[in-house]
Design a protein around this motif. Structure first.
Motif, short mmCIF file in Angstrom:
data_model
loop_
_atom_site.label_atom_id
_atom_site.label_comp_id
_atom_site.label_asym_id
_atom_site.label_seq_id
_atom_site.Cartn_x
_atom_site.Cartn_y
_atom_site.Cartn_z
N THR A 103 12.74 8.03 8.43
CA THR A 103 12.04 7.19 7.47
C THR A 103 10.54 7.17 7.76
O THR A 103 10.12 6.78 8.85
N PRO A 104 9.71 7.57 6.80
CA PRO A 104 8.27 7.53 7.04
C PRO A 104 7.76 6.09 6.99
O PRO A 104 8.29 5.25 6.28
N ILE A 105 6.73 5.81 7.78
CA ILE A 105 6.11 4.48 7.76
C ILE A 105 4.66 4.65 7.32
O ILE A 105 3.81 5.03 8.14
N PRO A 106 4.36 4.41 6.07
CA PRO A 106 2.96 4.52 5.63
C PRO A 106 2.13 3.46 6.33
O PRO A 106 2.57 2.33 6.53
N ASP A 107 0.93 3.81 6.73
CA ASP A 107 0.08 2.87 7.45
C ASP A 107 -0.69 2.03 6.45
O ASP A 107 -1.75 2.41 5.97
N GLU A 108 -0.13 0.87 6.14
CA GLU A 108 -0.73 -0.04 5.18
C GLU A 108 -1.40 -1.22 5.87
O GLU A 108 -1.65 -2.26 5.25
N ARG A 109 -1.67 -1.08 7.18
CA ARG A 109 -2.21 -2.22 7.92
C ARG A 109 -3.58 -2.66 7.43
O ARG A 109 -3.95 -3.83 7.57
N LEU A 110 -4.33 -1.74 6.83
CA LEU A 110 -5.64 -2.12 6.33
C LEU A 110 -5.51 -3.18 5.24
O LEU A 110 -6.28 -4.14 5.19
N ARG A 111 -4.51 -3.02 4.37
CA ARG A 111 -4.25 -4.03 3.34
C ARG A 111 -3.90 -5.37 3.99
O ARG A 111 -4.35 -6.44 3.56
#
Length: 411
Positions: A103-111
């Motif tokens: 499962t890929p984990i997109p890096d949405e931490r900036l949001r």
């Protein structure tokens, strides 16, 4: 390999921010994302000790958390729930048959960073919310760091989450002028987290290393995802300042001031990294408060000993910093630099003018005691040391101030 509870806790601390950020892409709710991740952690605690750890633990947790969200929204009849369910399924159409390790984990931490640090949220809630969601801190850990109660922190977190919902705070990274307006709030939260590792800890240890390291980790994440000169300046400042961590105390002395530190203990890798980032940021020709502070820290790092410190240049940098941030604390540091440049009397007179604004600020009285001592004003120095001692909450600093006071009495 079998997994233990400590193993799971380490995975949670390292990956919770990335997982929550990914989950919030669909839920736009901190509570729903946290609940789904908590469900996944409960399942991991049951399965990992029996079946062993998956190859990609974070991906496993994300997959299970998404499935829990799907289960939840399938049971709800609200239109918003159906819309969210469709969004999750559309982004992961083969979720049910997908191997967790893939499962890929997109890096949405900036949001997530921009959501937690939104200026619409109360200032005293932004830091706890950031530490909770992006760093995986518990309310108890946050309360301990901020010298308050767990109930108080939970109340701040609840109000912040409610505000995100009621104000319709968008889960997004602003652009253009909006980004320029919002970024200072994000940088301020990370900076305050680092400062909190020194200023708010009540006890004998000088620092809370965990808080300092989390602030640096957040700054690294922010710089990776948003490599702007403002972010580079903040990261440079934290790295240069933190490079002196090992020299600030010893087995026998809890607090060692800058002038007495063994500079061979300073972390040269952090100094080199911070200096490189600082030079890149300064090359843009728009120095801000973090870049200027990093420049001051960089000058200390360049000096081979205390005597060779370039105080005249540091004094000029504090003058520039005051233009951007005209605060009494900056004036205090500027006066100290003036004293180290050789003009102790003028620096002391400046400090006297600052007393009304800094009457509850411990470093002010510690600094004035030092200058009064250098001007042979023993009674004033003793009075200021007593005042500084009454204001400090840190055992290491208290011991240092007591030594300075006793040295003055013995002399």
């Amino acid at each position: 390999m079998k997994a233990s509870v400590p193993d799971l806790a380490q995975v949670f601390r390292a990956e919770s921010g990335r997982i929550l950020a990914s989950l919030m892409m669909h839920t736009h709710s901190v509570d729903l994302a946290e609940d789904a991740l908590q469900d996944a952690l409960v399942e991991a605690a049951e399965k990992w000790p029996k079946n062993g750890k998956p190859i990609n633990q974070a991906a496993w947790l994300l997959t299970v958390a998404r499935r829990r969200l799907i289960d939840r929204f399938r049971k709800e009849s609200l239109r918003s729930a159906r819309t969210t369910l469709e969004a999750i399924v559309d982004t992961q159409p083969d979720l049910e048959g997908l191997c967790e390790s893939e499962t890929p984990i997109p890096d949405e931490r900036l949001r997530l960073i921009f959501t937690c640090c939104h200026p619409a949220l109360a200032e005293n809630a932004r830091i706890p919310l950031t530490l909770k969601t992006l760093c995986g801190f518990s309310a108890r850990e946050i309360a301990r760091a901020f010298l308050t109660t767990e109930i108080n922190i939970n109340q701040r977190l609840t109000r912040a989450k409610r505000k995100i919902r009621s104000a319709g705070i968008a889960y997004e990274v602003p652009e253009g002028e909006a980004l320029k307006a919002r970024l200072p709030s994000v940088l301020s939260v990370i900076y305050l987290i680092y400062n909190e590792s020194y200023s708010a800890f009540e006890g004998h240890a000088l620092t809370q290393t965990k808080l300092a390291e989390e602030a640096i980790r957040l700054a690294r994440i922010l710089h990776k995802l948003l490599p702007r000169p403002e972010v580079a300046g903040l990261l440079a400042l934290l790295l240069l300042h933190h490079s002196r961590e090992a020299a600030r105390s010893s087995h026998t002395v809890a607090f060692i001031p800058l002038e007495q530190q063994n500079r061979e203990l300073w972390n040269q890798e952090l100094i080199q990294e911070g200096t490189k980032l600082l030079l890149m940021a300064l090359s843009e020709g728009k120095p801000d408060v973090y870049q200027i502070q990093a420049s001051i820290s960089g000058l200390h790092a360049m000096a081979i000993n205390w005597a060779s410190t370039d105080w005249p240049q540091i004094l000029q940098l504090y003058a520039l910093l005051y233009q951007l941030n005209p605060s009494p604390v900056v004036s205090l540091n500027q006066a100290v630099a003036l004293a180290h440049s050789g003009n102790v009397k003028s620096a002391y007179e400046t400090l006297n003018e600052l007393e009304p604004e800094l009457s509850t600020y411990q470093p002010f009285f510690a600094a004035r005691a030092e200058l009064a001592d250098r001007l042979n004003m023993q009674n004033q120095a003793l009075a200021d040391y007593d005042k500084a001692l009454s204001l400090t909450k840190n055992g290491a600093e208290r011991d240092y101030l007591l030594r300075k006071k006793n040295q003055l009495i013995d002399f």
